[in-house]
Design a protein around this motif. Structure first.
Motif, PDB file in Angstrom:
ATOM      1  N   THR A  62       1.588  -9.255  27.980  1.00  0.00           N
ATOM      2  CA  THR A  62       2.084  -8.300  28.337  1.00  0.00           C
ATOM      3  C   THR A  62       1.811  -8.019  30.045  1.00  0.00           C
ATOM      4  O   THR A  62       2.189  -6.961  30.700  1.00  0.00           O
ATOM      5  N   THR A  96      -2.679 -13.226  24.107  1.00  0.00           N
ATOM      6  CA  THR A  96      -1.964 -12.027  23.547  1.00  0.00           C
ATOM      7  C   THR A  96      -3.029 -10.962  23.257  1.00  0.00           C
ATOM      8  O   THR A  96      -4.263 -11.199  23.381  1.00  0.00           O
TER       9      THR A  96
ATOM     10  N   ILE B  42      11.183 -11.088  22.159  1.00  0.00           N
ATOM     11  CA  ILE B  42       9.766 -11.390  21.778  1.00  0.00           C
ATOM     12  C   ILE B  42       9.788 -12.155  20.650  1.00  0.00           C
ATOM     13  O   ILE B  42      10.457 -12.306  19.679  1.00  0.00           O
ATOM     14  N   TYR B  45       9.455 -11.681  16.164  1.00  0.00           N
ATOM     15  CA  TYR B  45       9.344 -10.134  16.396  1.00  0.00           C
ATOM     16  C   TYR B  45       9.460  -9.816  14.800  1.00  0.00           C
ATOM     17  O   TYR B  45       8.738  -8.811  14.272  1.00  0.00           O
ATOM     18  N   HIS B  48       6.188  -9.549  13.298  1.00  0.00           N
ATOM     19  CA  HIS B  48       5.218  -8.582  13.785  1.00  0.00           C
ATOM     20  C   HIS B  48       5.661  -7.230  12.923  1.00  0.00           C
ATOM     21  O   HIS B  48       4.980  -6.541  12.464  1.00  0.00           O
ATOM     22  N   ASP B 247      -2.634  -4.718  16.820  1.00  0.00           N
ATOM     23  CA  ASP B 247      -1.889  -5.848  17.346  1.00  0.00           C
ATOM     24  C   ASP B 247      -0.471  -5.691  17.255  1.00  0.00           C
ATOM     25  O   ASP B 247       0.191  -5.387  18.191  1.00  0.00           O
ATOM     26  N   ARG B 251       2.380  -3.589  19.861  1.00  0.00           N
ATOM     27  CA  ARG B 251       3.565  -4.420  20.200  1.00  0.00           C
ATOM     28  C   ARG B 251       4.832  -3.620  19.812  1.00  0.00           C
ATOM     29  O   ARG B 251       5.692  -3.591  20.729  1.00  0.00           O
ATOM     30  N   ARG B 261       7.831  -3.322  26.933  1.00  0.00           N
ATOM     31  CA  ARG B 261       6.942  -4.383  26.298  1.00  0.00           C
ATOM     32  C   ARG B 261       5.657  -3.890  25.923  1.00  0.00           C
ATOM     33  O   ARG B 261       4.997  -4.134  24.942  1.00  0.00           O
ATOM     34  N   SER B 262       5.376  -2.909  26.739  1.00  0.00           N
ATOM     35  CA  SER B 262       4.064  -2.275  26.765  1.00  0.00           C
ATOM     36  C   SER B 262       4.015  -0.916  27.741  1.00  0.00           C
ATOM     37  O   SER B 262       4.564  -1.074  28.484  1.00  0.00           O
TER      38      SER B 262
END
Lengths: 161, 457
Positions: A62, A96, B42, B45, B48, B247, B251, B261-262
């Motif tokens: 990120t 990560t 990503i 994905y 996640h 986590d 995300r 993304r963040s």
């Protein structure tokens, strides 16, 4: 940090609006700190000033810097300042967020202190017509310096002497 | 039926407001486009997403035990925990913690909107200011936010420029950068003088006793590091079992919320600050306010929501009418399910019934929900409940209609009569359904005739 990681980090930093100085030599490190106008390291930052912090690591995925509250006042300074300079040892790299979280899990308090913040670029908002504006309430600029750990240690030792 | 009518009227007015529709269309499309690109980019994905869904299911299933665990960990690190059964109790707790302290800064929090915290604080003589730019704008206008993650989504720059000119006494400017800078200037002073900072909490980790705050502006960071007292208000369903669950959550929340993304900042708070470097007092208020009731009487799966707002952005109805049309701080598909339980006064006013209708069952929301909540199934369930409670006349009409549809000859005969009845009689047969719907005039050409002709050709 591998060359490939550095490439990806560069991309993320660009996306996030983070400025990056890769520091290899002592003279560059001195220059970075002069830029930050380091007078009272991470003690009290008044609004509109620059803040200088020692950050604890980087997350490549990120482009986040990890700033722990184990140094009192660092987090507050990182929100209050106009420009935030963060110095990070270039070997403190996590691929990560998950890597970082699983590492810090058992001794969370010992490692991360009372609080910890992940920072991806300057403060921002898009609340007016979704137009991105940098510098909402926090810093307008985030400048990250990465340096070899021995260089940072050398500087700290000299500072103490 | 009164409340349900007012919602329909609010929605109708919103749908007629061209400005609002244009703002909504542009901003929801932008978020969705950014989201789509990230989802493609990503790696893994869907894995996640599966992880997040599983962890959220566990959070809901183990709500009480996780709450006990979180409280124990937080308290042992010096963070004071409080349990609030309903909105009123939560308001009282905040006022008790504030005591004599008057100057309050607030970070964006849906839960505080849910419990009407600002009004309660102001009634008690507190000075409370919203510091998120969008929230600040709607507070100045005396409105409620119209979107979970973009509170001022319904306004354009001209409206905001006029507001700031009037309220802040600044020179008229439509430049978002100038407007943002003006708000920053005004609010910085409030931050520095604030005695209490109130925020929500995106998540609380039971395993480590950690409050997680997600934001872009830095106002939540300031509200939780500058004033001597920090209060985080959150729902009892927001507790993650383990730190590693953060986590997937961290995300997926920014990707689905704002197409990032963040976010710029993610904070993990585990105890009060040392050496006067931040709040010496940290409180967490865990709010029930209908959540346990929802788990028992409604469908508990709705509690897996992480408040990203993606289901709002894809919803064709939300994109037409906006958040205010729903008459609830939780609009959109997820709001249809949670509002009747979480918003005081909603149940018993027929509000939940009318909201269940505010859906075309297009299923776009189920596709995007990062917590894999089967929203359309749940809404269908709410409709079935509504149908069971509908007026007897309408219920009987529909039952007869169902029978007629299954028998072509009967259908043809009934159709012959129906075409000769005045529209008002037909509408009267289905009173609830007819509300807000227009009855089309019957066509001279019957579908069966047209079909037969086409077959011949």
């Amino acid at each position: 940090m591998t060359g490939e990681q550095a490439e990806r980090l560069k991309r993320r930093f660009r996306e996030n609006g983070t400025e990056w100085r890769q520091i290899d030599e002592r003279v560059d490190l001195t220059r970075f700190i002069m830029m930050a106008k380091l007078e009272k390291p991470y003690a009290h930052v008044h609004p509109g000033e620059t803040a200088f912090t020692f950050a604890d690591g980087l997350i490549v995925e990120t482009g986040a810097i990890i700033l722990s509250g184990s140094r009192p006042g660092a987090r507050r300074a990182a929100y209050l300042a106009e420009t935030h300079f963060a110095l990070i040892s270039e070997n403190a790299v996590f691929e990560t967020l998950g890597d970082f979280l699983s590492l810090t899990r058992p001794p969370w308090h010992k490692l991360c202190g009372p609080a910890l913040t992940l920072i991806c670029g300057p403060s921002r908002t898009a609340d007016i017509e979704k137009t991105l504006v940098m510098g909402a309430h926090g810093p307008r600029r985030l400048i990250v310096g990465t340096a070899p750990p021995e260089l940072i240690k050398e500087m700290l030792d000299e500072g103490r002497a | 039926m009164k409340a349900s009518l007012s919602i329909r009227l609010a929605a109708r007015a919103a749908a007629r407001d061209g400005q609002l529709r244009e703002n909504l269309r542009r901003s929801t499309e932008l978020s969705l486009e950014k989201r789509r690109k990230l989802v493609e980019d990503i790696p893994n994905y869907s894995r996640h997403r599966g992880n997040l869904a599983a962890s959220r299911r566990e959070s809901v299933r183990r709500m009480d035990s996780l709450l006990a665990e979180a409280v124990e960990r937080l308290e042992s690190a010096g963070i004071r925990c409080h349990l609030a059964g309903d909105a009123e109790e939560a308001q009282r707790l905040v006022l008790e913690i504030c005591g004599d302290l008057r100057r309050i800064v607030k970070g964006k929090s849906m839960v505080s909107e849910e419990i009407g915290l600002n009004a309660a604080l102001e009634a008690a003589g507190k000075e409370v200011v919203e510091t998120d730019l969008g929230e600040y704008i709607v507070q100045l206008r005396g409105e409620a936010p119209s979107h979970i993650t973009a509170p001022a989504l319904h306004l354009n720059r001209r409206q905001i420029a006029e507001l700031f000119e009037r309220e802040l006494g600044m020179e008229y400017s439509e430049d978002p950068e100038t407007l943002t800078a003006a708000a920053r200037e005004h609010l910085r002073d409030r931050f520095l003088k604030a005695q209490v900072g109130i925020t929500g909490a995106n998540f609380v980790v039971a395993e480590t006793g950690t409050i997680i705050l997600v934001e872009n502006e830095g106002n939540i960071g300031l509200a939780s590091t500058l004033p001597p007292v920090h209060i985080a208000v959150t729902g009892i369903e927001k507790i993650l079992p383990r730190l590693i669950d953060a986590d997937a959550a961290l995300r997926l929340l920014p990707v689905n919320g704002t197409g990032q993304r963040s976010t710029a900042y993610v904070s993990f708070i585990s105890s009060p600050a040392p050496e006067m470097s931040g709040p010496q007092e940290v409180h967490v208020i865990f709010l029930d306010n209908g959540r346990r009731r929802l788990a028992e009487r409604g469908d508990a799966r709705a509690l897996a929501c992480i408040r990203c707002g993606a289901c709002l952005n894809v919803c064709p109805l939300f994109r037409r009418v906006g958040g205010h049309g729903y008459g609830s701080v939780y609009p959109g598909p997820i709001g249809i399910l949670t509002t009747p339980f979480l918003i005081e006064g909603a149940e018993g006013h027929g509000l939940e019934n009318s909201l269940a209708d505010a859906c075309s069952l297009c299923e776009a929301c189920a596709e995007v929900c990062p917590a894999e909540i089967p929203l359309p199934d749940l809404i269908r369930g709410a409709r079935e409940e509504k149908a069971a409670a509908a007026p007897a006349l309408g219920r009987i009409t529909w039952k007869i209609f169902g029978r007629l549809c299954a028998h072509p000859t009967l259908f043809r005969v009934a159709g012959w009569f129906a075409r000769r009845l005045p529209a008002s009689v037909l509408r009267g047969l289905t009173p609830a359904w007819s509300l807000g719907r227009a009855l089309p005039r019957s066509s001279r050409y019957r579908f069966r005739t047209l079909l037969a002709e086409r077959r011949r050709r």
